[in-house]
Design a protein around this motif. Structure first.
Motif, short mmCIF file in Angstrom:
data_model
loop_
_atom_site.label_atom_id
_atom_site.label_comp_id
_atom_site.label_asym_id
_atom_site.label_seq_id
_atom_site.Cartn_x
_atom_site.Cartn_y
_atom_site.Cartn_z
N ALA A 1 0.84 -1.19 0.00
CA ALA A 1 0.00 0.00 0.00
C ALA A 1 0.88 1.25 0.00
N LEU B 1 -6.70 -6.33 0.09
CA LEU B 1 -6.37 -5.77 1.40
C LEU B 1 -6.91 -6.65 2.52
N GLU C 1 -6.62 4.97 2.71
CA GLU C 1 -6.34 3.56 3.05
C GLU C 1 -5.71 3.45 4.43
N TRP D 1 -6.89 1.14 7.74
CA TRP D 1 -6.14 -0.05 8.13
C TRP D 1 -5.14 0.17 9.26
N VAL E 1 -0.41 -5.39 5.79
CA VAL E 1 -0.52 -4.31 4.81
C VAL E 1 0.71 -3.42 5.00
#
Length: 386
Positions: free
Chosen positions: A25, A81, A106, A110, A87
């Motif tokens: 990511a 994801l 994002e 997360w 991640v």
């Protein structure tokens, strides 16, 4: 399985088995003149992966550099994801060429998932807010790409072989005792986990939506939420009376948010969960008893009555129930006990003493607690009038 690293690029189908999975990511260059950081990340992962099995890396960049399906890209990223064990956020932000606006969103989704790591070069702008939440939630951080990769692989360790629907269970949950006991029971019954998605996580508690083939009924049950949390250990202290209803039972009164009782408090036998990783129910029972009532008993005073699920329609955890007969002197000590509990954790408990008849008539405890008490004090079960 031999050690290997497989890259799954944007909109490509993931394989059906792996030992670990990482999602890369971070900002994606929108111009071919701007180099991406992901090829270097893939090289680092290939060089450092020592798990002995298959590492899958989800790379949200297109294998051929084509970006022509926005909705498909978003859907693929969301799916992968959720499949990732870690991640890996790396944010070499450049406000002109890689502003990382989507990455900010994002990260907000997360950062508290329990499976994120964060890295950024010291000179990358506008990362202070992201780093603040990384520190707040205990997210491992690094200041270069090799350090970020190392942080992700360190948490993955050797991974764990999974296939099919098992791949949807992240390592952080897969490795827990509550999940493995639940999954072991499902497999022993012949059921098959077809899919899953983490709905939420709070500390060492997880909510997992599962899709299971119920083999005995030849059907698929989809979408049910299973709560995983550490098992509890409960101690029913009692003093036998002439009849079952006259048997004296020790309870604790404590405010608990979910309680919907007339006085706003929960009334239950003393008990609770131990620290993460604890797998010694008798020791936890004695520690919780001392913490919540002030009464310290030697291990030999406890009698084990087995373990069962507390709410099998929702939570997979079990309560390990123990009983101990107390003396009149100990009852007197408990009646005069000051409020107890772990004050630093917001816990405040007060001892209550009632007969079993009073507990039933006054509806003092919930059905689960009533069953635990009855299971200990019923005649012929080692307690109560004989």
């Amino acid at each position: 399985m031999a050690q290997e690293t497989i890259t799954v690029y944007a909109r490509e189908e993931p394989p059906d088995r792996w030992d670990a999975a990482i999602f890369l990511a971070g900002p994606t260059p929108r111009s071919p003149e701007v180099p991406s950081w992901r090829p270097a990340a893939l090289a680092e992962l290939r060089a450092r992966w020592r798990g002995g099995g298959r590492l899958v890396v989800f790379d949200p960049e297109d294998r051929h550099g084509i970006q022509d399906d926005y909705t498909g890209q978003v859907d693929w990223e969301e799916r992968c994801l959720h499949l990732a064990d870690e991640v890996l956020f790396y944010v070499p932000r450049d406000l002109d060429t890689m502003p990382a606006f989507t990455t900010n969103v994002e990260w907000g989704m997360w950062h508290d998932s329990g499976r994120a790591v964060f890295g950024a070069p010291p000179g990358a702008p506008k990362n202070r807010y992201l780093l603040h939440y990384a520190e707040k939630h205990g997210v491992p951080t690094a200041t270069d790409l090799p350090g970020t990769v190392a942080a992700a692989l360190d948490r993955i360790g050797a991974g764990a072989p999974r296939s099919g629907g098992e791949c949807a269970v992240p390592l952080a949950l897969w490795r827990t005792g509550p999940f493995q006991r639940w999954y072991g029971a499902q497999r022993a019954a012949g059921n098959v986990l077809l899919g899953a998605r983490v709905a939420w996580r709070f500390g060492d508690q997880w909510g997992l939506r599962v899709r299971v083939r119920v083999t005995a009924e030849d059907r698929v049950k989809d979408g049910e939420l299973v709560v995983f949390r550490p098992d509890t250990s409960v101690v029913v202290l009692y003093r036998p009376g002439p009849t079952l209803d006259e048997t004296t039972v020790v309870l604790v009164r404590e405010f608990r948010g979910p309680g919907a009782t007339a006085d706003g408090f929960v009334h239950e036998p003393p008990g609770g969960s131990g620290p993460a990783g604890t797998d010694d129910p008798p020791a936890v029972a004695l520690a919780e008893l001392a913490e919540e009532t002030g009464l310290e008993l030697p291990p030999g005073r406890l009698r084990a009555y087995g373990d069962r699920q507390v709410n099998a329609a929702m939570s997979a955890h079990r309560a390990h129930v123990f009983g101990a007969e107390v003396t009149e002197a100990e009852l007197a000590e408990l009646r005069s006990a000051e409020p107890q509990g772990a004050a630093a954790e917001g816990e405040r408990t007060a001892v209550e003493i009632a007969t079993f008849g009073e507990i039933r008539r006054r509806r003092l405890v919930d059905w689960a607690s009533l069953g635990m008490i009855a299971g200990v004090i019923e005649p012929g079960n080692g307690a109560g009038p004989g």
